[in-house]
Design a protein around this motif. Structure first.
Motif, PDB file in Angstrom:
ATOM      1  N   ASN A  85     -36.730 -37.560 -29.533  1.00 50.93           N
ATOM      2  CA  ASN A  85     -37.018 -38.932 -29.944  1.00 50.93           C
ATOM      3  C   ASN A  85     -38.513 -39.115 -30.162  1.00 50.93           C
ATOM      4  O   ASN A  85     -38.936 -39.681 -31.168  1.00 50.93           O
ATOM      5  CB  ASN A  85     -36.473 -39.910 -28.908  1.00 50.93           C
ATOM      6  CG  ASN A  85     -36.456 -41.328 -29.412  1.00 50.93           C
ATOM      7  OD1 ASN A  85     -37.436 -42.039 -29.277  1.00 50.93           O
ATOM      8  ND2 ASN A  85     -35.333 -41.732 -29.988  1.00 50.93           N
ATOM      9  N   ASP A  86     -39.316 -38.615 -29.232  1.00 53.70           N
ATOM     10  CA  ASP A  86     -40.774 -38.717 -29.361  1.00 53.70           C
ATOM     11  C   ASP A  86     -41.281 -38.020 -30.617  1.00 53.70           C
ATOM     12  O   ASP A  86     -42.186 -38.505 -31.292  1.00 53.70           O
ATOM     13  CB  ASP A  86     -41.475 -38.130 -28.136  1.00 53.70           C
ATOM     14  CG  ASP A  86     -41.314 -38.980 -26.891  1.00 53.70           C
ATOM     15  OD1 ASP A  86     -40.869 -40.142 -27.002  1.00 53.70           O
ATOM     16  OD2 ASP A  86     -41.632 -38.473 -25.795  1.00 53.70           O
ATOM     17  N   THR A  87     -40.692 -36.868 -30.939  1.00 52.41           N
ATOM     18  CA  THR A  87     -41.088 -36.129 -32.142  1.00 52.41           C
ATOM     19  C   THR A  87     -40.823 -36.956 -33.399  1.00 52.41           C
ATOM     20  O   THR A  87     -41.672 -37.052 -34.289  1.00 52.41           O
ATOM     21  CB  THR A  87     -40.328 -34.789 -32.225  1.00 52.41           C
ATOM     22  OG1 THR A  87     -40.661 -34.014 -31.071  1.00 52.41           O
ATOM     23  CG2 THR A  87     -40.684 -34.024 -33.488  1.00 52.41           C
ATOM     24  N   LEU A  88     -39.644 -37.567 -33.467  1.00 48.65           N
ATOM     25  CA  LEU A  88     -39.295 -38.379 -34.635  1.00 48.65           C
ATOM     26  C   LEU A  88     -40.151 -39.637 -34.711  1.00 48.65           C
ATOM     27  O   LEU A  88     -40.588 -40.037 -35.800  1.00 48.65           O
ATOM     28  CB  LEU A  88     -37.809 -38.738 -34.603  1.00 48.65           C
ATOM     29  CG  LEU A  88     -36.840 -37.562 -34.703  1.00 48.65           C
ATOM     30  CD1 LEU A  88     -35.398 -38.046 -34.595  1.00 48.65           C
ATOM     31  CD2 LEU A  88     -37.050 -36.768 -35.970  1.00 48.65           C
ATOM     32  N   VAL A  89     -40.411 -40.260 -33.575  1.00 51.28           N
ATOM     33  CA  VAL A  89     -41.261 -41.456 -33.548  1.00 51.28           C
ATOM     34  C   VAL A  89     -42.660 -41.114 -34.049  1.00 51.28           C
ATOM     35  O   VAL A  89     -43.230 -41.830 -34.879  1.00 51.28           O
ATOM     36  CB  VAL A  89     -41.313 -42.059 -32.124  1.00 51.28           C
ATOM     37  CG1 VAL A  89     -42.430 -43.072 -31.983  1.00 51.28           C
ATOM     38  CG2 VAL A  89     -39.974 -42.693 -31.777  1.00 51.28           C
ATOM     39  N   GLN A  90     -43.216 -40.006 -33.569  1.00 50.21           N
ATOM     40  CA  GLN A  90     -44.565 -39.621 -34.000  1.00 50.21           C
ATOM     41  C   GLN A  90     -44.596 -39.309 -35.495  1.00 50.21           C
ATOM     42  O   GLN A  90     -45.555 -39.662 -36.190  1.00 50.21           O
ATOM     43  CB  GLN A  90     -45.066 -38.420 -33.196  1.00 50.21           C
ATOM     44  CG  GLN A  90     -46.541 -38.152 -33.403  1.00 50.21           C
ATOM     45  CD  GLN A  90     -47.403 -39.321 -32.954  1.00 50.21           C
ATOM     46  OE1 GLN A  90     -47.342 -39.742 -31.809  1.00 50.21           O
ATOM     47  NE2 GLN A  90     -48.195 -39.866 -33.859  1.00 50.21           N
ATOM     48  N   THR A  91     -43.555 -38.684 -36.004  1.00 43.39           N
ATOM     49  CA  THR A  91     -43.480 -38.402 -37.441  1.00 43.39           C
ATOM     50  C   THR A  91     -43.489 -39.700 -38.238  1.00 43.39           C
ATOM     51  O   THR A  91     -44.182 -39.820 -39.250  1.00 43.39           O
ATOM     52  CB  THR A  91     -42.217 -37.579 -37.766  1.00 43.39           C
ATOM     53  OG1 THR A  91     -42.305 -36.337 -37.076  1.00 43.39           O
ATOM     54  CG2 THR A  91     -42.078 -37.329 -39.255  1.00 43.39           C
ATOM     55  N   ALA A  92     -42.728 -40.678 -37.768  1.00 46.87           N
ATOM     56  CA  ALA A  92     -42.665 -41.976 -38.464  1.00 46.87           C
ATOM     57  C   ALA A  92     -44.027 -42.667 -38.449  1.00 46.87           C
ATOM     58  O   ALA A  92     -44.497 -43.164 -39.478  1.00 46.87           O
ATOM     59  CB  ALA A  92     -41.602 -42.861 -37.822  1.00 46.87           C
ATOM     60  N   ILE A  93     -44.673 -42.700 -37.293  1.00 51.01           N
ATOM     61  CA  ILE A  93     -45.988 -43.344 -37.183  1.00 51.01           C
ATOM     62  C   ILE A  93     -47.024 -42.600 -38.044  1.00 51.01           C
ATOM     63  O   ILE A  93     -47.820 -43.222 -38.744  1.00 51.01           O
ATOM     64  CB  ILE A  93     -46.436 -43.399 -35.706  1.00 51.01           C
ATOM     65  CG1 ILE A  93     -45.567 -44.374 -34.921  1.00 51.01           C
ATOM     66  CG2 ILE A  93     -47.909 -43.749 -35.581  1.00 51.01           C
ATOM     67  CD1 ILE A  93     -45.742 -45.827 -35.281  1.00 51.01           C
ATOM     68  N   ASN A  94     -47.001 -41.267 -38.000  1.00 46.55           N
ATOM     69  CA  ASN A  94     -47.958 -40.473 -38.785  1.00 46.55           C
ATOM     70  C   ASN A  94     -47.843 -40.742 -40.277  1.00 46.55           C
ATOM     71  O   ASN A  94     -48.842 -40.691 -40.998  1.00 46.55           O
ATOM     72  CB  ASN A  94     -47.757 -38.978 -38.531  1.00 46.55           C
ATOM     73  CG  ASN A  94     -48.231 -38.539 -37.168  1.00 46.55           C
ATOM     74  OD1 ASN A  94     -48.885 -39.293 -36.443  1.00 46.55           O
ATOM     75  ND2 ASN A  94     -47.873 -37.324 -36.796  1.00 46.55           N
ATOM     76  N   ALA A  95     -46.636 -41.014 -40.741  1.00 46.31           N
ATOM     77  CA  ALA A  95     -46.440 -41.285 -42.174  1.00 46.31           C
ATOM     78  C   ALA A  95     -47.349 -42.416 -42.638  1.00 46.31           C
ATOM     79  O   ALA A  95     -47.936 -42.354 -43.725  1.00 46.31           O
ATOM     80  CB  ALA A  95     -44.984 -41.634 -42.450  1.00 46.31           C
ATOM     81  N   PHE A  96     -47.497 -43.432 -41.822  1.00 46.45           N
ATOM     82  CA  PHE A  96     -48.270 -44.605 -42.215  1.00 46.45           C
ATOM     83  C   PHE A  96     -49.734 -44.498 -41.810  1.00 46.45           C
ATOM     84  O   PHE A  96     -50.614 -44.977 -42.522  1.00 46.45           O
ATOM     85  CB  PHE A  96     -47.625 -45.865 -41.640  1.00 46.45           C
ATOM     86  CG  PHE A  96     -46.252 -46.080 -42.191  1.00 46.45           C
ATOM     87  CD1 PHE A  96     -46.074 -46.579 -43.476  1.00 46.45           C
ATOM     88  CD2 PHE A  96     -45.130 -45.728 -41.462  1.00 46.45           C
ATOM     89  CE1 PHE A  96     -44.810 -46.747 -44.008  1.00 46.45           C
ATOM     90  CE2 PHE A  96     -43.855 -45.890 -41.983  1.00 46.45           C
ATOM     91  CZ  PHE A  96     -43.694 -46.404 -43.259  1.00 46.45           C
TER      92      PHE A  96
END
Length: 135
Positions: A85-96
């Motif tokens: 979950n943390d990996t996916l959350v960080q990927t989402a935040i990094n996108a922006f």
């Protein structure tokens, strides 16, 4: 000048491109404007682009600043721990946070841990955005 459709496309493309780089299997994205196929995968994200009415910024050729929020609801199996979950959350935040300059500006990303809900652990990310529109 940026239209609502262009802002949605730019934002969704940015997120989709970043999301494609997560692990060997891509976690499915369910977009707010496209119906799903009815099957619930082991993990997934629901992505929503929500725009508001604009506000006038200048006299003369009328300039509006349109604002809104992009929300991604990330669901991972509750029995797998928080690492995925943390990996996916960080990927989402990094996108922006690493978005190249474009016609849409991204501001104030936030993370909301919703927690376990039976089969899934849910975390939401939200990112404010704005773009300019002339009338």
């Amino acid at each position: 000048m940026t239209t609502l459709q262009e802002a949605r496309s730019e934002t969704n493309t940015l997120f989709h491109t970043a999301w494609g780089g997560v692990g060997s299997e891509i976690t499915p994205i369910f977009w707010d404007n496209i119906p799903g196929d009815g099957e619930e995968p082991d993990e997934y994200v629901i992505a929503q682009f929500q725009s508001s009415a604009g506000e006038i910024q200048a006299l003369g050729p009328t300039e509006f600043v349109q604002r809104g929020i992009f929300i991604a609801q990330i669901f991972t199996p509750s029995d797998k721990g928080s690492l995925r979950n943390d990996t996916l959350v960080q990927t989402a935040i990094n996108a922006f946070q690493s978005a190249p300059p474009g016609s849409v500006r991204y501001l104030n990303p936030s993370i909301i841990h919703v927690g376990n809900d039976g089969k899934f652990f849910q975390t939401n990310i939200s990112v404010e955005f704005e773009y300019r529109h002339f009338v």
